[in-house]
Design an enzyme around this catalytic site. Structure first.
Site, PDB file in Angstrom:
ATOM      1  N   GLU A  41       0.829  -1.207   0.000  1.00 59.74           N
ATOM      2  CA  GLU A  41       0.000   0.000   0.000  1.00 59.74           C
ATOM      3  C   GLU A  41       0.868   1.264   0.000  1.00 59.74           C
ATOM      4  O   GLU A  41       1.839   1.351   0.755  1.00 59.74           O
ATOM      5  CB  GLU A  41      -0.904  -0.023   1.235  1.00 59.74           C
ATOM      6  CG  GLU A  41      -1.789   1.190   1.422  1.00 59.74           C
ATOM      7  CD  GLU A  41      -2.615   1.118   2.700  1.00 59.74           C
ATOM      8  OE1 GLU A  41      -3.539   1.938   2.844  1.00 59.74           O
ATOM      9  OE2 GLU A  41      -2.331   0.246   3.557  1.00 59.74           O
ATOM     10  N   LYS A 112      -9.222   2.317  -2.385  1.00 59.29           N
ATOM     11  CA  LYS A 112      -9.513   1.753  -1.066  1.00 59.29           C
ATOM     12  C   LYS A 112     -10.932   2.117  -0.653  1.00 59.29           C
ATOM     13  O   LYS A 112     -11.336   3.281  -0.696  1.00 59.29           O
ATOM     14  CB  LYS A 112      -8.501   2.297  -0.048  1.00 59.29           C
ATOM     15  CG  LYS A 112      -8.513   1.627   1.314  1.00 59.29           C
ATOM     16  CD  LYS A 112      -7.331   2.128   2.139  1.00 59.29           C
ATOM     17  CE  LYS A 112      -7.195   1.416   3.469  1.00 59.29           C
ATOM     18  NZ  LYS A 112      -5.988   1.884   4.209  1.00 59.29           N
ATOM     19  N   CYS A 148      -5.448  -3.044   2.222  1.00 57.86           N
ATOM     20  CA  CYS A 148      -5.321  -3.103   3.685  1.00 57.86           C
ATOM     21  C   CYS A 148      -6.662  -3.243   4.402  1.00 57.86           C
ATOM     22  O   CYS A 148      -7.218  -4.324   4.488  1.00 57.86           O
ATOM     23  CB  CYS A 148      -4.539  -1.885   4.192  1.00 57.86           C
ATOM     24  SG  CYS A 148      -3.765  -2.172   5.813  1.00 57.86           S
TER      25      CYS A 148
END
Length: 545
Positions: A41, A112, A148
């Site tokens: 990330e 994300k 994540c």
């Protein structure tokens, strides 16, 4: 599918260095037969960039670096974390994104979806939540890409979820052969086991293989452990990246499962984490050498051992600053530790400058009994000495206070709190003893007397910590319940502790928030550390019940 994992140690804002690591690892993995390569990330900018994201030139540099990376990517796809501007306003200016690159082109982009705003995370300050959970085809494989936090919201794993949507379920329902998670997941004790347990449950539930590539290294107070994971559709572990070290590897998602439990014991993991966090903080801040005040006590001894492991003995200076209250045993213990560690030492007694300071302060001290004022004066003279060494020798000062002391204010502003990094500020006193015994498991490195003698600040005649503090075994239990678990007075008393003692400890924790606000940054090793993850007001009148 042969997947290359780039578990790399990035530096925030080092776009050139980060790109070199990404492309160097990519080329190696391709040479080893990888059919897909994955980087962590925000690996182009480094993580966490925090308010650097508010600067236009920072974002523009991330974009320019991505273009340079694209130009070097061949037929084997690369998934890498980067920044993306949000052109659909109103909303936050940026997305936290993963891009799929192939044949000198960007072929897909995913944002994300779950934006964490708890503990040390404040991503909602910068990032808009994405909603483009699409399946990406790479060859004959259908890939689901997550970032994540996107993987941390499984309804069957968590009793109390933070988000309504579940990007993983959305992708699984669309049909994927492989789930990819690019991650910058910071470590605390036990996090690696939780991470695997979660991924294993998701893999079994959705009957899909998972590759998670995690960041490695220390950035400010956060320590990223790596330990990237490849899990098959049965939830079995196929591969795990190194603990607290860079690792670039290629793994076939159809490989056989690992035969044994790969996790380190807590003391081993904790020591590795503190060493990595110290090494990266010192070097990423532009220092090579450090200095530590060696008192002969267990906290400074542990800090010195960590520093030597992190930086090497040639880069560590131990400074002994005995006063008239320092015991002969403590001085000998400090000298013995320095000899075993083979570090340079300076002995700079403070008795004369302490007496001179008493004379200087005579008008203030006149007519009063000796108390904490004189004790703090000694600590501040030591702080003065250490900061002079720092300035003259360009050494970063490592402070040695533990979490138990910092919690209740058993530390001196502008004294023992002077320094650039608080190495063990999230390590309780009992954990300090456990680590010391672990260090000595094969040979005596920390003098046994340092471990067995009653702890003392040695700022007054025959002083012992337990003169004014409860036993550390009980103190640490109360502190964990209040700080890390947010328990009430009633709940903590229900654990078997005296109510007066519980209230007194909580009062001291609250009163000393102003001290901790001025402390050096500390390395985070528990779910709740002092610092950016615990935001308490200083001026407040709330009474706990």
């Amino acid at each position: 599918m042969n997947v290359g994992c780039l578990q790399i140690n990035t530096k925030v804002g080092d776009f050139t260095g980060n790109a070199e690591k990404i492309l160097g690892g990519y080329k190696w993995c391709v040479h080893q037969g990888a059919e897909l390569v994955i980087a962590p990330e925000l690996s182009i900018s480094g993580y966490p960039p925090r308010d650097l994201l508010l600067y236009e030139n920072f974002v523009a540099k991330d974009e320019a670096t991505l273009l340079e990376i694209i130009a070097s990517v061949g037929a084997v796809p690369l998934i890498v974390g980067c920044l993306t501007r949000n052109s659909d306003r109103p909303g936050k200016a940026l997305f936290n994104s993963a891009v799929v690159l192939q044949k000198q082109q960007e072929v897909a982009r995913v944002h994300k979806s779950l934006i964490p705003t708890y503990d040390v995370f404040d991503e909602d300050r910068y990032f808009e939540a994405g909603s483009n959970n699409k399946v990406i085809c790479i060859g004959k494989q259908k890939i689901g890409v997550t970032i994540c936090e996107d993987i941390w919201n499984d309804e069957d794993y968590w009793d109390d979820r933070l988000y309504e949507c579940d990007p993983v379920k959305d992708l699984a329902d669309k049909g994927v052969d492989l789930l990819v998670n690019i991650s910058a997941s910071p470590w605390h004790l036990g996090k690696e086991k939780t991470r695997f347990s979660l991924l294993s449950e998701i893999a079994r539930q959705h009957r899909v293989s998972i590759v998670q590539v995690n960041l490695i290294g220390g950035n400010d107070e956060l320590i990223f452990d790596g330990q990237s994971l490849v899990v098959n559709a049965n939830g079995d572990l196929l591969a795990k990246g190194n603990e607290f070290g860079e690792d670039i590897f290629v793994m076939d998602t159809k490989a056989l499962a690992l035969p044994s439990d790969p996790w380190k014991e807590d003391e081993t993991a904790l020591f590795y984490a503190l060493s990595k966090g110290t090494a990266d903080y010192v070097r990423k801040c532009g220092f090579e050498k450090v200095a530590i005040g060696l008192s002969g006590g267990i906290d400074s001894a542990l800090t010195a051992v960590i520093a030597v492991d992190a930086l090497g003995p040639d880069n560590v200076l131990g400074v002994m600053m005995p006063s008239q209250y320092s015991s002969e045993g403590s001085i000998k213990d400090a000298e013995a530790l320095a000899a075993v560690l083979e570090i340079e030492t300076l002995t700079m007694p403070i008795k004369e400058i302490y007496n001179a300071s008493l004379n200087h302060m005579a008008q203030v001290l006149k007519g009063s009994q000796q108390d904490v004022t004189e004790e703090n004066l000694q600590a501040r003279l030591r702080g003065l000495t250490m900061m002079a060494i720092s300035n003259k020798q360009n050494r970063l000062i490592l402070t040695t206070g533990n979490k138990s002391e910092l919690a209740i204010g058993y530390c001196t502003l502008y004294g023992d709190m002077c320094g650039g990094l608080a190495v063990i500020s999230d390590v309780t006193k009992m954990q300090v003893y456990q680590l010391a015994k672990w260090i000595n498991r094969k040979m005596e490195i920390i003098p046994n007397n340092t471990i067995t003698k009653p702890p003392s600040a040695e700022l007054a005649p025959n002083q012992k910590d337990q003169d004014t503090l409860p036993a550390y075994e009980e103190l640490d239990q109360i502190l964990k319940a209040y700080i890390e678990e947010s328990k009430s007075v009633k709940e903590i008393v229900g654990m078997g502790h005296d109510e007066f003692l519980v209230r007194d400890i909580i009062r001291k924790v609250d009163l000393n928030e102003y001290k901790r606000r001025q402390a050096a940054p500390g390395l985070k090793i528990t779910p709740k550390a002092f610092g950016s993850g615990r935001r308490m007001p200083i001026a407040q009148r709330f009474k706990h019940t």
